[in-house]
Design a protein around this motif. Sequence first.
Motif, short mmCIF file in Angstrom:
data_model
loop_
_atom_site.label_atom_id
_atom_site.label_comp_id
_atom_site.label_asym_id
_atom_site.label_seq_id
_atom_site.Cartn_x
_atom_site.Cartn_y
_atom_site.Cartn_z
N ILE A 98 0.81 -1.22 0.00
CA ILE A 98 0.00 0.00 0.00
C ILE A 98 0.85 1.27 0.00
O ILE A 98 0.30 2.37 -0.05
CB ILE A 98 -0.98 0.03 1.21
CG1 ILE A 98 -0.19 -0.02 2.52
CG2 ILE A 98 -1.98 -1.10 1.12
CD1 ILE A 98 -1.10 0.13 3.73
N ARG A 99 2.14 1.13 0.05
CA ARG A 99 3.06 2.27 0.10
C ARG A 99 2.81 3.27 -1.03
O ARG A 99 2.71 4.48 -0.80
CB ARG A 99 4.49 1.74 0.05
CG ARG A 99 5.59 2.78 0.02
CD ARG A 99 6.94 2.05 -0.07
NE ARG A 99 8.03 2.97 -0.29
CZ ARG A 99 8.75 3.55 0.68
NH1 ARG A 99 8.44 3.34 1.93
NH2 ARG A 99 9.76 4.35 0.39
N ASN A 100 2.67 2.78 -2.23
CA ASN A 100 2.48 3.66 -3.38
C ASN A 100 1.12 4.34 -3.37
O ASN A 100 0.96 5.45 -3.88
CB ASN A 100 2.67 2.88 -4.69
CG ASN A 100 4.11 2.47 -4.90
OD1 ASN A 100 5.03 3.08 -4.37
ND2 ASN A 100 4.32 1.41 -5.68
N ALA A 101 0.12 3.66 -2.79
CA ALA A 101 -1.23 4.23 -2.74
C ALA A 101 -1.33 5.35 -1.72
O ALA A 101 -2.12 6.29 -1.88
CB ALA A 101 -2.24 3.13 -2.42
N VAL A 102 -0.52 5.29 -0.68
CA VAL A 102 -0.56 6.26 0.41
C VAL A 102 0.43 7.41 0.18
O VAL A 102 0.16 8.57 0.53
CB VAL A 102 -0.26 5.56 1.75
CG1 VAL A 102 -0.09 6.56 2.88
CG2 VAL A 102 -1.37 4.57 2.09
N GLY A 103 1.57 7.10 -0.43
CA GLY A 103 2.62 8.09 -0.62
C GLY A 103 2.16 9.29 -1.44
O GLY A 103 1.45 9.15 -2.43
N GLY A 104 2.56 10.48 -0.99
CA GLY A 104 2.22 11.71 -1.70
C GLY A 104 0.86 12.27 -1.36
O GLY A 104 0.42 13.25 -1.99
N LYS A 105 0.18 11.72 -0.34
CA LYS A 105 -1.17 12.16 0.01
C LYS A 105 -1.19 12.82 1.39
O LYS A 105 -0.31 12.61 2.22
CB LYS A 105 -2.14 10.99 0.01
CG LYS A 105 -2.40 10.39 -1.37
CD LYS A 105 -3.44 9.29 -1.27
CE LYS A 105 -3.76 8.68 -2.63
NZ LYS A 105 -4.76 7.60 -2.53
N PHE A 106 -2.24 13.61 1.64
CA PHE A 106 -2.49 14.16 2.97
C PHE A 106 -3.79 13.57 3.50
O PHE A 106 -4.67 13.16 2.73
CB PHE A 106 -2.57 15.69 2.93
CG PHE A 106 -3.77 16.24 2.19
CD1 PHE A 106 -4.99 16.40 2.82
CD2 PHE A 106 -3.66 16.60 0.85
CE1 PHE A 106 -6.09 16.91 2.13
CE2 PHE A 106 -4.74 17.11 0.15
CZ PHE A 106 -5.97 17.26 0.79
N TYR A 107 -3.90 13.55 4.83
CA TYR A 107 -5.08 12.96 5.47
C TYR A 107 -5.51 13.83 6.65
O TYR A 107 -4.68 14.26 7.46
CB TYR A 107 -4.76 11.56 5.99
CG TYR A 107 -4.44 10.57 4.90
CD1 TYR A 107 -5.43 9.82 4.28
CD2 TYR A 107 -3.12 10.39 4.47
CE1 TYR A 107 -5.14 8.91 3.27
CE2 TYR A 107 -2.82 9.49 3.47
CZ TYR A 107 -3.82 8.76 2.87
OH TYR A 107 -3.51 7.86 1.86
N PHE A 108 -6.82 14.09 6.75
CA PHE A 108 -7.37 14.76 7.92
C PHE A 108 -7.46 13.76 9.06
O PHE A 108 -7.87 12.61 8.85
CB PHE A 108 -8.75 15.34 7.63
CG PHE A 108 -8.73 16.51 6.69
CD1 PHE A 108 -8.16 17.71 7.08
CD2 PHE A 108 -9.25 16.41 5.40
CE1 PHE A 108 -8.12 18.80 6.21
CE2 PHE A 108 -9.22 17.48 4.54
CZ PHE A 108 -8.66 18.69 4.93
N ILE A 109 -7.07 14.21 10.25
CA ILE A 109 -7.11 13.34 11.43
C ILE A 109 -8.02 13.97 12.49
O ILE A 109 -7.71 15.04 13.03
CB ILE A 109 -5.70 13.11 12.02
CG1 ILE A 109 -4.75 12.57 10.96
CG2 ILE A 109 -5.78 12.18 13.23
CD1 ILE A 109 -5.15 11.23 10.36
N SER A 110 -9.13 13.32 12.74
CA SER A 110 -10.03 13.73 13.81
C SER A 110 -10.43 12.46 14.56
O SER A 110 -9.86 11.40 14.34
CB SER A 110 -11.26 14.47 13.24
OG SER A 110 -11.95 13.67 12.30
N ASP A 111 -11.41 12.55 15.44
CA ASP A 111 -11.91 11.36 16.13
C ASP A 111 -13.39 11.56 16.42
O ASP A 111 -14.06 12.29 15.68
CB ASP A 111 -11.08 11.03 17.38
CG ASP A 111 -11.01 12.19 18.38
OD1 ASP A 111 -11.87 13.09 18.33
OD2 ASP A 111 -10.09 12.19 19.22
#
Length: 375
Positions: free
Chosen positions: A248-261
């Motif tokens: 999954i490294r290539n699918a995740v790399g170069g992306k940003f993610y919002f982190i909440s809960d």
Amino acid sequence: MSLRGDVCLVTGACGFLGKRLVMLLLEEENMAEIRMLDKHVEPQFLKTLEDCRGDTKLSVFEGDIRDSDFVRRACRGASVIFHIASIIDIKEPVEYNEMYGVNVRGTQVLLESCIQESVTSFIYTSTLEVMGPNSKGEPIINGSEDTIYDCTLRFSYSKTKKEAEQRTLQANGEVLQNGGRLATCALRPTYIFGDGCRFLLYHMGKGIENKDVLLRMSLPEAHVNPVYVGNVAVAHLQAARSLKDPQIRNAVGGKFYFISDDTPPVSYSDFNHVLLASLGFSIQKKLPLPLCLLYVVCFFLEILCRMLQPFIRIVPPLNRQLVTLLNTQFTFSYQKAKKELGYNPRYSWEEARKRTIEWLASQLPLERERIRANR
């Protein structure tokens, strides 16, 4: 995917989030070495880590993140970087050149060191404020990574964090010295709270000065969704695991993610009250001035400070962008991080609230004494 046997570097390791991440790594991952980089690493913090370090080597790197030789030494032999260190400033007392140097140049130095020393994974701690809000105060409700929002950033903090995030994501796929590839991602936490949060301590102190009445600077309907510090640390660990996993490294790399809960949405001011009400604090019912008048006052304060700038630098206690930030509904979902990083909040709202209130209760006598001594 485990980080067992890896060597990691945590910048800002003695900060609010950095400490929680170091503790989590020691508790969950049998790493070969954790390197703690900060301007100053507290001996007391190191003592608290002794009981949980196991076989993991703990190394201290004290220095300036803008020093390329120092940073390169810290990165040598590491496989993953957690870059948390930055100058956080929303009232803008810090000179822009200083903030740019740490937040942007420091990040660039780290990225260059990763390439030179063949570090394979880089997780950047960004902020929700790279998204806005814009000067019109246009709301976002349950936004996602695909949300389109027109915003010209005005805070030096948000501008420098945005540029650093962009540089991080653009570095994804860069060829390393050993021929491998660098994988990067950025996490955008919402407002981080929890035991150890200096912003909560600040608001508690202001409330004590105001006879245990918390100041209201947010409209009740201006909902945001705070996130517990322990859950943000978990998100960082999951990001590192994802970047290490070749599937999954290539699918995740170069992306940003919002982190909440799952903390219930509430305004900034009312959130302070939620956490401090059981300790005897009430809150003002209304803003000190109507919102439109508050903007006008801030405008004239900013004009006055600019006029005086050639002679003396004065930082106004409030500015229009901060008023907008505190009074704009701005909430974001963590569903993409859940789906792609495997992030799930570990701490429920009930547990996060309990831990935070217990810490605030332990600090209350100290704050009362500090304020009494300063009068």
